[in-house]
Design a protein around this motif. Structure first.
Motif, PDB file in Angstrom:
ATOM      1  N   UNK A 148       0.827  -1.207   0.000  1.00  0.00           N
ATOM      2  CA  UNK A 148       0.000   0.000   0.000  1.00  0.00           C
ATOM      3  C   UNK A 148       0.861   1.257   0.000  1.00  0.00           C
ATOM      4  N   UNK A 149       1.920   1.251   0.834  1.00  0.00           N
ATOM      5  CA  UNK A 149       2.779   2.427   0.921  1.00  0.00           C
ATOM      6  C   UNK A 149       3.523   2.697  -0.367  1.00  0.00           C
ATOM      7  N   UNK A 150       4.170   1.673  -0.910  1.00  0.00           N
ATOM      8  CA  UNK A 150       4.933   1.859  -2.142  1.00  0.00           C
ATOM      9  C   UNK A 150       3.999   2.032  -3.335  1.00  0.00           C
ATOM     10  N   UNK A 151       2.899   1.301  -3.340  1.00  0.00           N
ATOM     11  CA  UNK A 151       1.953   1.452  -4.435  1.00  0.00           C
ATOM     12  C   UNK A 151       1.392   2.854  -4.541  1.00  0.00           C
ATOM     13  N   UNK A 152       1.143   3.510  -3.402  1.00  0.00           N
ATOM     14  CA  UNK A 152       0.599   4.873  -3.436  1.00  0.00           C
ATOM     15  C   UNK A 152       1.578   5.853  -4.068  1.00  0.00           C
ATOM     16  N   UNK A 153       2.882   5.572  -3.956  1.00  0.00           N
ATOM     17  CA  UNK A 153       3.889   6.477  -4.517  1.00  0.00           C
ATOM     18  C   UNK A 153       3.970   6.378  -6.038  1.00  0.00           C
ATOM     19  N   UNK A 154       3.220   5.493  -6.606  1.00  0.00           N
ATOM     20  CA  UNK A 154       3.124   5.481  -8.076  1.00  0.00           C
ATOM     21  C   UNK A 154       2.438   6.756  -8.561  1.00  0.00           C
ATOM     22  N   UNK A 155       1.554   7.316  -7.729  1.00  0.00           N
ATOM     23  CA  UNK A 155       0.816   8.520  -8.105  1.00  0.00           C
ATOM     24  C   UNK A 155       1.117   9.717  -7.204  1.00  0.00           C
ATOM     25  N   UNK A 156       1.565   9.469  -5.981  1.00  0.00           N
ATOM     26  CA  UNK A 156       1.840  10.555  -5.033  1.00  0.00           C
ATOM     27  C   UNK A 156       3.340  10.831  -5.017  1.00  0.00           C
ATOM     28  N   UNK A 157       3.735  12.067  -5.241  1.00  0.00           N
ATOM     29  CA  UNK A 157       5.149  12.423  -5.246  1.00  0.00           C
ATOM     30  C   UNK A 157       5.672  12.535  -3.817  1.00  0.00           C
ATOM     31  N   UNK A 158       6.727  11.806  -3.477  1.00  0.00           N
ATOM     32  CA  UNK A 158       7.284  11.915  -2.120  1.00  0.00           C
ATOM     33  C   UNK A 158       7.848  13.320  -1.894  1.00  0.00           C
ATOM     34  N   UNK A 159       7.524  13.981  -0.778  1.00  0.00           N
ATOM     35  CA  UNK A 159       7.993  15.350  -0.547  1.00  0.00           C
ATOM     36  C   UNK A 159       9.479  15.441  -0.238  1.00  0.00           C
ATOM     37  N   UNK A 160      10.063  14.342   0.202  1.00  0.00           N
ATOM     38  CA  UNK A 160      11.488  14.332   0.549  1.00  0.00           C
ATOM     39  C   UNK A 160      11.987  12.899   0.460  1.00  0.00           C
ATOM     40  N   UNK A 161      13.192  12.651   0.942  1.00  0.00           N
ATOM     41  CA  UNK A 161      13.747  11.302   0.950  1.00  0.00           C
ATOM     42  C   UNK A 161      14.527  11.093   2.236  1.00  0.00           C
ATOM     43  N   UNK A 162      14.829   9.835   2.518  1.00  0.00           N
ATOM     44  CA  UNK A 162      15.611   9.533   3.728  1.00  0.00           C
ATOM     45  C   UNK A 162      16.982  10.184   3.670  1.00  0.00           C
ATOM     46  N   UNK A 163      17.597  10.205   2.492  1.00  0.00           N
ATOM     47  CA  UNK A 163      18.927  10.810   2.363  1.00  0.00           C
ATOM     48  C   UNK A 163      18.880  12.320   2.568  1.00  0.00           C
ATOM     49  N   UNK A 164      17.847  12.978   2.064  1.00  0.00           N
ATOM     50  CA  UNK A 164      17.714  14.424   2.251  1.00  0.00           C
ATOM     51  C   UNK A 164      17.500  14.743   3.726  1.00  0.00           C
ATOM     52  N   UNK A 165      16.619  13.992   4.382  1.00  0.00           N
ATOM     53  CA  UNK A 165      16.382  14.219   5.811  1.00  0.00           C
ATOM     54  C   UNK A 165      17.652  13.985   6.617  1.00  0.00           C
ATOM     55  N   UNK A 166      18.396  12.962   6.276  1.00  0.00           N
ATOM     56  CA  UNK A 166      19.655  12.690   6.973  1.00  0.00           C
ATOM     57  C   UNK A 166      20.634  13.840   6.765  1.00  0.00           C
ATOM     58  N   UNK A 167      20.689  14.364   5.548  1.00  0.00           N
ATOM     59  CA  UNK A 167      21.582  15.483   5.250  1.00  0.00           C
ATOM     60  C   UNK A 167      21.200  16.707   6.078  1.00  0.00           C
ATOM     61  N   UNK A 168      19.918  16.996   6.149  1.00  0.00           N
ATOM     62  CA  UNK A 168      19.451  18.178   6.877  1.00  0.00           C
ATOM     63  C   UNK A 168      19.790  18.106   8.362  1.00  0.00           C
ATOM     64  N   UNK A 169      19.830  16.905   8.903  1.00  0.00           N
ATOM     65  CA  UNK A 169      20.103  16.728  10.332  1.00  0.00           C
ATOM     66  C   UNK A 169      21.539  16.281  10.591  1.00  0.00           C
ATOM     67  N   UNK A 170      22.457  16.627   9.694  1.00  0.00           N
ATOM     68  CA  UNK A 170      23.812  16.075   9.763  1.00  0.00           C
ATOM     69  C   UNK A 170      24.742  16.800  10.735  1.00  0.00           C
ATOM     70  N   UNK A 171      24.267  17.837  11.435  1.00  0.00           N
ATOM     71  CA  UNK A 171      25.085  18.488  12.464  1.00  0.00           C
ATOM     72  C   UNK A 171      24.635  17.963  13.818  1.00  0.00           C
ATOM     73  N   UNK A 172      25.381  17.018  14.407  1.00  0.00           N
ATOM     74  CA  UNK A 172      24.941  16.420  15.676  1.00  0.00           C
ATOM     75  C   UNK A 172      24.937  17.437  16.800  1.00  0.00           C
ATOM     76  N   UNK A 173      23.947  17.301  17.677  1.00  0.00           N
ATOM     77  CA  UNK A 173      23.878  18.168  18.843  1.00  0.00           C
ATOM     78  C   UNK A 173      23.460  19.583  18.535  1.00  0.00           C
ATOM     79  N   UNK A 174      22.863  19.813  17.376  1.00  0.00           N
ATOM     80  CA  UNK A 174      22.469  21.167  17.003  1.00  0.00           C
ATOM     81  C   UNK A 174      21.088  21.131  16.393  1.00  0.00           C
TER      82      UNK A 174
END
Length: 263
Positions: free
Chosen positions: A31-57
């Motif tokens: 259901x989750x992956x199938x829905x992404x056939x039509x729904x554009x993901x707003x971000x990705x795991x790699x982007x979120x990881x990049x955004x939070x890449x300064x530990x303790x801040x």
């Protein structure tokens, strides 16, 4: 007369529970992956990881990223990425067992263990998982790849990959990369520009499409040559409407070993 052996009730209950949990996991994944056939993901795991890449801040690392639909991308971007990363993309079903076998054979002969991930696997990893190459991550990657290949057409896999792939230290997606490096939308990319972007995919944090090293330029030239040869073979004609994406296409054979991605 001996009574037939019966499993203890606790074992039967445990088996039913595990089977139910496995079924629920498969259903939720579908259901989750199938829905992404039509729904554009707003971000990705790699982007979120990049955004939070300064530990303790609480400070977020700024990321350049802009989603665009397939129709807003130059076809050259897809051609270059296929030529650079996965020339059997339109033929396989998520896993290139020939490339995996060749990589293992090189390793057993004493060479470095090189990657053999397909574009489908890279999309699963970038969208849902994390970069470290562990057995657990590779297992999850394979599990998610199976569902993506079953539920998405090839064009959708390419569309999502091109929107979330990293092309620079803080640049994700073909649109952000095109505007940052060439000051134009992704729809206007030429083959030469698309090849330079695809050339940095193995190391976007240390390789630059704006100020390419001689090795990046060599790799970009190899990618352009491969695109031309794949066109001649009619292979890239499979990139089109979803119903054509799995059509029969010739088997592409690289003309030569791609240049090392080292800068």
């Amino acid at each position: 007369m001996k009574r037939p052996h019966r499993q203890p009730r606790i074992l039967r209950t445990l088996r039913r529970t595990l089977a139910g949990a496995a079924g629920a996991l498969v259903l939720l994944t579908a259901l989750g992956i199938g829905s992404l056939r039509w729904i554009d993901p707003p971000t990705s795991a790699f982007i979120l990881r990049h955004e939070q890449s300064i530990p303790g801040s609480d400070h977020k690392v700024p990321v350049q990223h802009r989603w665009i639909p397939w129709e807003a991308m130059s076809p050259q971007a897809a051609f270059a990425v296929i030529a650079a990363e996965d020339q059997r993309f339109l033929r396989h079903h998520g896993f290139d067992f020939g490339a995996i076998t060749a990589a293992l054979a090189d390793w057993f002969r004493g060479g470095p263990l090189r990657g053999a991930s397909t574009l489908s696997q890279q999309t699963a990893k970038n969208l849902f998982l994390w970069p470290e190459s562990t057995l657990g991550r590779k297992t999850l990657e394979a599990y998610l790849t199976i569902f993506m290949e079953l539920l998405w057409p090839k064009r959708r896999i390419l569309e999502i990959y091109l929107n979330i792939a990293q092309f620079g230290p803080n640049i994700y997606g073909i649109e952000a990369a095109s505007r940052a490096y060439f000051h134009k939308p992704a729809a206007a990319l030429t083959l030469e520009e698309a090849a330079r972007l695809a050339a940095v995919l193995p190391g976007p944090g240390r390789m630059s499409a704006a100020a390419p090293s001689p090795r990046v330029l060599q790799r970009a030239e190899w990618i352009r040559d491969q695109v031309r040869q794949l066109h001649k073979a009619g292979y890239l004609e499979g990139i089109g409407p979803p119903q054509q994406a799995r059509g029969a296409v010739p088997e592409p054979l690289p003309l030569s070993t791609p240049p090392s991605p080292s800068p």
